[in-house]
Design a protein around this motif. Structure first.
Motif, mmCIF file in Angstrom:
data_model
loop_
_atom_site.group_PDB
_atom_site.id
_atom_site.type_symbol
_atom_site.label_atom_id
_atom_site.label_comp_id
_atom_site.label_asym_id
_atom_site.label_seq_id
_atom_site.Cartn_x
_atom_site.Cartn_y
_atom_site.Cartn_z
ATOM 1 N N MET A 1 0.834 -1.189 0.000
ATOM 2 C CA MET A 1 0.000 0.000 0.000
ATOM 3 C C MET A 1 0.877 1.250 0.000
ATOM 4 O O MET A 1 1.846 1.342 0.735
ATOM 5 N N GLN A 2 0.531 2.195 -0.827
ATOM 6 C CA GLN A 2 1.253 3.465 -0.887
ATOM 7 C C GLN A 2 0.696 4.396 0.183
ATOM 8 O O GLN A 2 -0.500 4.660 0.225
ATOM 9 N N ASN A 3 1.554 4.887 1.056
ATOM 10 C CA ASN A 3 1.136 5.842 2.081
ATOM 11 C C ASN A 3 1.205 7.248 1.530
ATOM 12 O O ASN A 3 2.078 7.573 0.736
ATOM 13 N N LYS A 4 0.277 8.101 1.970
ATOM 14 C CA LYS A 4 0.252 9.487 1.536
ATOM 15 C C LYS A 4 0.457 10.378 2.756
ATOM 16 O O LYS A 4 -0.263 10.261 3.747
ATOM 17 N N VAL A 5 1.457 11.265 2.671
ATOM 18 C CA VAL A 5 1.754 12.194 3.757
ATOM 19 C C VAL A 5 1.494 13.603 3.243
ATOM 20 O O VAL A 5 2.068 14.028 2.240
ATOM 21 N N ASP A 6 0.606 14.322 3.921
ATOM 22 C CA ASP A 6 0.226 15.675 3.527
ATOM 23 C C ASP A 6 0.401 16.637 4.693
ATOM 24 O O ASP A 6 0.470 16.228 5.848
ATOM 25 N N VAL A 7 0.415 17.922 4.369
ATOM 26 C CA VAL A 7 0.352 18.991 5.372
ATOM 27 C C VAL A 7 -0.951 19.731 5.130
ATOM 28 O O VAL A 7 -1.268 20.086 3.990
ATOM 29 N N ALA A 8 -1.708 19.941 6.200
ATOM 30 C CA ALA A 8 -2.982 20.661 6.095
ATOM 31 C C ALA A 8 -2.968 21.849 7.050
ATOM 32 O O ALA A 8 -2.317 21.815 8.094
ATOM 33 N N VAL A 9 -3.694 22.882 6.678
ATOM 34 C CA VAL A 9 -3.810 24.055 7.537
ATOM 35 C C VAL A 9 -5.138 23.983 8.284
ATOM 36 O O VAL A 9 -6.151 23.516 7.743
ATOM 37 N N MET A 10 -5.109 24.403 9.533
ATOM 38 C CA MET A 10 -6.333 24.501 10.337
ATOM 39 C C MET A 10 -6.452 25.956 10.769
ATOM 40 O O MET A 10 -5.446 26.584 11.128
ATOM 41 N N ILE A 11 -7.677 26.489 10.725
ATOM 42 C CA ILE A 11 -7.882 27.886 11.095
ATOM 43 C C ILE A 11 -9.015 27.995 12.101
ATOM 44 O O ILE A 11 -9.827 27.080 12.246
ATOM 45 N N GLY A 12 -9.044 29.114 12.785
ATOM 46 C CA GLY A 12 -10.123 29.403 13.716
ATOM 47 C C GLY A 12 -10.223 28.416 14.851
ATOM 48 O O GLY A 12 -9.233 28.107 15.518
ATOM 49 N N SER A 13 -11.412 27.867 15.057
ATOM 50 C CA SER A 13 -11.644 26.966 16.189
ATOM 51 C C SER A 13 -10.911 25.634 16.045
ATOM 52 O O SER A 13 -10.798 24.891 17.014
ATOM 53 N N GLY A 14 -10.379 25.334 14.857
ATOM 54 C CA GLY A 14 -9.585 24.124 14.667
ATOM 55 C C GLY A 14 -8.201 24.222 15.283
ATOM 56 O O GLY A 14 -7.520 23.219 15.468
ATOM 57 N N VAL A 15 -7.767 25.431 15.593
ATOM 58 C CA VAL A 15 -6.456 25.646 16.196
ATOM 59 C C VAL A 15 -6.542 25.260 17.674
ATOM 60 O O VAL A 15 -7.451 25.716 18.380
ATOM 61 N N PRO A 16 -5.622 24.430 18.163
ATOM 62 C CA PRO A 16 -5.658 24.045 19.573
ATOM 63 C C PRO A 16 -5.604 25.274 20.501
ATOM 64 O O PRO A 16 -4.965 26.282 20.178
ATOM 65 N N GLU A 17 -6.257 25.168 21.633
ATOM 66 C CA GLU A 17 -6.339 26.270 22.600
ATOM 67 C C GLU A 17 -4.961 26.788 22.997
ATOM 68 O O GLU A 17 -4.773 27.991 23.163
ATOM 69 N N THR A 18 -3.992 25.889 23.130
ATOM 70 C CA THR A 18 -2.645 26.320 23.533
ATOM 71 C C THR A 18 -2.047 27.293 22.525
ATOM 72 O O THR A 18 -1.381 28.249 22.913
ATOM 73 N N LEU A 19 -2.289 27.064 21.246
ATOM 74 C CA LEU A 19 -1.788 27.983 20.217
ATOM 75 C C LEU A 19 -2.648 29.236 20.118
ATOM 76 O O LEU A 19 -2.135 30.332 19.906
ATOM 77 N N ARG A 20 -3.953 29.085 20.284
ATOM 78 C CA ARG A 20 -4.831 30.266 20.241
ATOM 79 C C ARG A 20 -4.489 31.229 21.368
ATOM 80 O O ARG A 20 -4.526 32.444 21.187
ATOM 81 N N ALA A 21 -4.116 30.674 22.541
ATOM 82 C CA ALA A 21 -3.743 31.517 23.681
ATOM 83 C C ALA A 21 -2.489 32.341 23.374
ATOM 84 O O ALA A 21 -2.281 33.399 23.971
ATOM 85 N N LEU A 22 -1.668 31.859 22.443
ATOM 86 C CA LEU A 22 -0.468 32.582 22.032
ATOM 87 C C LEU A 22 -0.730 33.522 20.859
ATOM 88 O O LEU A 22 0.193 34.131 20.325
ATOM 89 N N GLY A 23 -1.991 33.619 20.452
ATOM 90 C CA GLY A 23 -2.360 34.519 19.371
ATOM 91 C C GLY A 23 -2.373 33.884 17.988
ATOM 92 O O GLY A 23 -2.602 34.584 16.999
ATOM 93 N N GLN A 24 -2.138 32.592 17.893
ATOM 94 C CA GLN A 24 -2.148 31.901 16.589
ATOM 95 C C GLN A 24 -3.580 31.761 16.087
ATOM 96 O O GLN A 24 -4.455 31.304 16.821
ATOM 97 N N LYS A 25 -3.822 32.151 14.859
ATOM 98 C CA LYS A 25 -5.142 32.016 14.248
ATOM 99 C C LYS A 25 -5.168 30.886 13.234
ATOM 100 O O LYS A 25 -6.217 30.543 12.709
ATOM 101 N N ALA A 26 -3.978 30.308 12.975
ATOM 102 C CA ALA A 26 -3.864 29.177 12.058
ATOM 103 C C ALA A 26 -2.738 28.281 12.555
ATOM 104 O O ALA A 26 -1.843 28.720 13.268
#
Length: 67
Positions: A1-26
Protein backbone atom coordinates in the motif's frame (compact mmCIF):
# COMPACT_ATOMS: atom_id res chain seq x y z
CA UNK A 1 0.00 0.00 0.00
CA UNK A 2 1.25 3.46 -0.89
CA UNK A 3 1.14 5.84 2.08
CA UNK A 4 0.25 9.49 1.54
CA UNK A 5 1.75 12.19 3.76
CA UNK A 6 0.23 15.68 3.53
CA UNK A 7 0.35 18.99 5.37
CA UNK A 8 -2.98 20.66 6.10
CA UNK A 9 -3.81 24.06 7.54
CA UNK A 10 -6.33 24.50 10.34
CA UNK A 11 -7.88 27.89 11.09
CA UNK A 12 -10.12 29.40 13.72
CA UNK A 13 -11.64 26.97 16.19
CA UNK A 14 -9.58 24.12 14.67
CA UNK A 15 -6.46 25.65 16.20
CA UNK A 16 -5.66 24.04 19.57
CA UNK A 17 -6.34 26.27 22.60
CA UNK A 18 -2.64 26.32 23.53
CA UNK A 19 -1.79 27.98 20.22
CA UNK A 20 -4.83 30.27 20.24
CA UNK A 21 -3.74 31.52 23.68
CA UNK A 22 -0.47 32.58 22.03
CA UNK A 23 -2.36 34.52 19.37
CA UNK A 24 -2.15 31.90 16.59
CA UNK A 25 -5.14 32.02 14.25
CA UNK A 26 -3.86 29.18 12.06
CA UNK A 27 -1.74 26.08 12.49
CA UNK A 28 -0.47 23.22 10.35
CA UNK A 29 -0.78 19.49 10.89
CA UNK A 30 0.71 16.42 9.24
CA UNK A 31 -1.71 13.85 7.85
CA UNK A 32 -0.78 10.24 7.17
CA UNK A 33 -3.41 8.66 4.92
CA UNK A 34 -5.84 11.38 5.97
CA UNK A 35 -5.30 11.00 9.74
CA UNK A 36 -3.48 13.57 11.84
CA UNK A 37 -0.12 12.45 13.18
CA UNK A 38 1.57 14.31 15.99
CA UNK A 39 0.94 17.81 17.16
CA UNK A 40 -0.20 21.01 15.53
CA UNK A 41 2.61 23.28 14.35
CA UNK A 42 2.75 27.05 14.61
CA UNK A 43 4.56 27.32 11.27
CA UNK A 44 4.23 25.61 7.91
CA UNK A 45 8.00 25.07 7.81
CA UNK A 46 7.83 22.99 11.01
CA UNK A 47 5.04 20.88 9.55
CA UNK A 48 7.00 20.39 6.31
CA UNK A 49 10.02 19.16 8.31
CA UNK A 50 7.78 16.68 10.11
CA UNK A 51 6.30 15.55 6.78
CA UNK A 52 9.80 14.94 5.41
CA UNK A 53 10.65 12.85 8.48
CA UNK A 54 7.50 10.75 8.01
CA UNK A 55 8.29 10.26 4.33
CA UNK A 56 11.84 9.12 5.16
CA UNK A 57 10.56 6.72 7.81
CA UNK A 58 8.00 5.23 5.45
CA UNK A 59 10.66 4.74 2.76
CA UNK A 60 12.78 2.81 5.30
CA UNK A 61 9.82 0.56 6.15
CA UNK A 62 9.11 -0.42 2.53
CA UNK A 63 10.25 -3.88 1.42
CA UNK A 64 13.46 -3.77 -0.66
CA UNK A 65 11.56 -4.89 -3.78
CA UNK A 66 9.64 -1.60 -3.83
CA UNK A 67 12.67 0.76 -3.72
Amino acid sequence: MQNKVDVAVMIGSGVPETLRALGQKACWVVLLNGEQRGTAYASRDEALECRAAWQALLRLEQPDSLH
